[in-house]
Design an enzyme around this catalytic site. Structure first.
Site, mmCIF file in Angstrom:
data_model
loop_
_atom_site.group_PDB
_atom_site.id
_atom_site.type_symbol
_atom_site.label_atom_id
_atom_site.label_comp_id
_atom_site.label_asym_id
_atom_site.label_seq_id
_atom_site.Cartn_x
_atom_site.Cartn_y
_atom_site.Cartn_z
ATOM 1 N N ASN A 94 0.869 -1.175 0.000
ATOM 2 C CA ASN A 94 0.000 0.000 0.000
ATOM 3 C C ASN A 94 0.912 1.234 0.000
ATOM 4 O O ASN A 94 1.486 1.584 1.032
ATOM 5 C CB ASN A 94 -0.893 -0.029 1.251
ATOM 6 C CG ASN A 94 -1.744 1.217 1.383
ATOM 7 O OD1 ASN A 94 -1.784 2.060 0.480
ATOM 8 N ND2 ASN A 94 -2.425 1.352 2.515
ATOM 9 N N LYS A 142 0.152 4.214 -0.231
ATOM 10 C CA LYS A 142 -0.505 5.390 0.359
ATOM 11 C C LYS A 142 -0.297 6.620 -0.540
ATOM 12 O O LYS A 142 -0.233 6.474 -1.756
ATOM 13 C CB LYS A 142 -0.010 5.594 1.797
ATOM 14 C CG LYS A 142 -0.164 4.308 2.635
ATOM 15 C CD LYS A 142 0.003 4.509 4.110
ATOM 16 C CE LYS A 142 -0.181 3.172 4.828
ATOM 17 N NZ LYS A 142 -0.139 3.287 6.266
ATOM 18 N N HIS A 156 -9.549 1.283 5.124
ATOM 19 C CA HIS A 156 -8.268 1.492 5.810
ATOM 20 C C HIS A 156 -8.472 2.473 6.966
ATOM 21 O O HIS A 156 -9.262 3.417 6.848
ATOM 22 C CB HIS A 156 -7.223 2.022 4.826
ATOM 23 C CG HIS A 156 -5.836 1.962 5.383
ATOM 24 N ND1 HIS A 156 -5.374 2.893 6.286
ATOM 25 C CD2 HIS A 156 -4.833 1.069 5.211
ATOM 26 C CE1 HIS A 156 -4.135 2.567 6.636
ATOM 27 N NE2 HIS A 156 -3.779 1.473 5.997
ATOM 28 N N GLU A 168 -6.810 4.861 7.890
ATOM 29 C CA GLU A 168 -6.596 6.276 7.514
ATOM 30 C C GLU A 168 -7.847 6.849 6.831
ATOM 31 O O GLU A 168 -8.099 8.056 6.897
ATOM 32 C CB GLU A 168 -5.343 6.379 6.622
ATOM 33 C CG GLU A 168 -4.083 6.223 7.466
ATOM 34 C CD GLU A 168 -2.940 5.486 6.800
ATOM 35 O OE1 GLU A 168 -2.900 5.403 5.567
ATOM 36 O OE2 GLU A 168 -2.074 4.983 7.545
ATOM 37 N N GLU A 197 -5.270 -4.857 10.682
ATOM 38 C CA GLU A 197 -4.265 -3.812 10.881
ATOM 39 C C GLU A 197 -4.543 -3.081 12.196
ATOM 40 O O GLU A 197 -5.360 -2.140 12.223
ATOM 41 C CB GLU A 197 -4.316 -2.805 9.725
ATOM 42 C CG GLU A 197 -3.973 -3.399 8.374
ATOM 43 C CD GLU A 197 -3.347 -2.362 7.437
ATOM 44 O OE1 GLU A 197 -2.384 -2.706 6.759
ATOM 45 O OE2 GLU A 197 -3.827 -1.205 7.398
ATOM 46 N N GLY A 238 2.616 2.353 10.939
ATOM 47 C CA GLY A 238 3.568 3.445 10.774
ATOM 48 C C GLY A 238 4.269 3.860 12.053
ATOM 49 O O GLY A 238 4.872 4.928 12.103
ATOM 50 N N SER A 291 3.633 -1.967 10.476
ATOM 51 C CA SER A 291 5.078 -2.010 10.704
ATOM 52 C C SER A 291 5.701 -3.349 10.312
ATOM 53 O O SER A 291 6.673 -3.797 10.928
ATOM 54 C CB SER A 291 5.412 -1.654 12.159
ATOM 55 O OG SER A 291 4.959 -0.333 12.449
HETATM 56 P P1 13P Z 1 3.062 0.466 7.756
HETATM 57 O O1 13P Z 1 3.580 -0.829 7.158
HETATM 58 O O2 13P Z 1 3.791 1.667 7.237
HETATM 59 O O3 13P Z 1 2.966 0.397 9.229
HETATM 60 O O4 13P Z 1 1.561 0.650 7.203
HETATM 61 C C1 13P Z 1 0.697 -0.417 7.295
HETATM 62 C C2 13P Z 1 -0.520 -0.097 6.522
HETATM 63 O O5 13P Z 1 -1.274 0.799 6.892
HETATM 64 C C3 13P Z 1 -0.766 -0.833 5.283
HETATM 65 O O6 13P Z 1 -2.039 -0.594 4.795
#
Ligand code: 13P
Length: 256
Positions: free
Chosen positions: A9, A11, A98, A100, A167, A173, A205
């Protein structure tokens, strides 16, 4: 046997030039990594370009594209949105719900549920995200209850097609990845309301150092990777780890 998935992803990252370099690098790097499915989810504005980079008909059947989000209507006055009809032209997967999207953009469970139905109706596989904000004693139950609502009205047959991504928000992150045992415990619990065919990924992570410990868990079928998916070598190492584990499990090449 559930084929393992390594999904990146990206982002809201990459320039068009970076997206091209990353996508072609992954394309070339996974040419012989065929026992898993690799999925790239670039920003929607680069989807068509990345599709052109990686989808050369039949040549890379184990490499797929996903959108990071979409709306549920087919077309109309929805400024700034993309529709399932559009996604379907270039991608086979779509990340939905997600954290976010829920935390920064206020998406509701009902909205995400509508998107899940729309993706399935259009033959796009949803990668449906779910996870708790904080790790507490009730986390497992909260995640399970939320997943039930997100999948409201989805038939048993369609639940087999959905990819679920667990997640935990506190691990995204932050560098504070969930322990593999904890991720397995929650994912094993989620499997109770899913099918044994449903693939369930871990995200938060994940990197090349901890990938093996997740992928060795009995119910964890892959990884949804944020930051580490932007580093070509790291991402390819994670794909290779998943492929090696597939081999250990005696999995045949998808296309042999
Ligand atoms: P990270 O791997 O940067 O923690 O992000 C995970 C994520 O949100 C994947 O969709």
């Amino acid at each position: 046997m559930r084929t393992k998935i390594i999904a990146g992803n990206w982002k809201m990252n990459t320039s068009l030039a970076d997206a091209h370099i990353l996508a072609t690098g992954v394309r070339d790097g996974v040419e012989h990594i065929e026992r898993i499915e690799t999925i790239l989810c670039p920003p929607s504005i680069w989807l068509a370009s990345v599709a052109h980079d990686i989808v050369q008909k039949g040549q890379y059947p184990h490499l797929h594209l996903g959108a990071q989000n979409m709306y549920y209507e087919d077309a109309g006055a929805f400024t700034g949105e993309i529709s399932p009809v559009m996604v379907k032209e270039v991608a086979e997967y779509v990340i939905l719900g997600h954290s976010e999207r829920t935390h920064v953009f206020g998406e509701s469970i009902e909205l995400i549920n509508n998107k899940v139905h729309a993706s399935l109706a259009h033959g796009i596989t949803p990668i449906l995200c779910v996870g708790e904000d904080d790790q507490t004693e009730t986390s497992k139950q909260i995640v399970l209850d939320t997943l039930r609502k997100l999948l409201d009205g989805v038939s048993e047959e369609d639940i087999k097609k959905v990819v679920v991504a667990y997640e935990p928000v506190w691990a995204i992150g932050t560098g504070k990845a969930a322990t593999p045992e904890y991720a397995q415990e929650v994912i094993g619990y989620l499997r109770e309301i899913l099918s044994s065919d449903t693939r369930i990924l871990y995200g938060g992570s994940a990197n090349d150092e901890n990938a093996k410990s997740y992928l060795s868990q009995p119910d964890i079928d892959g990884l949804l990777i944020g930051g580490a998916s932007l580093k070509l070598k790291v991402f390819l190492t994670m794909c290779q780890i998943a492929d090696d584990i597939g081999q250990d499990l005696g999995h045949q090449s998808l296309h042999s």
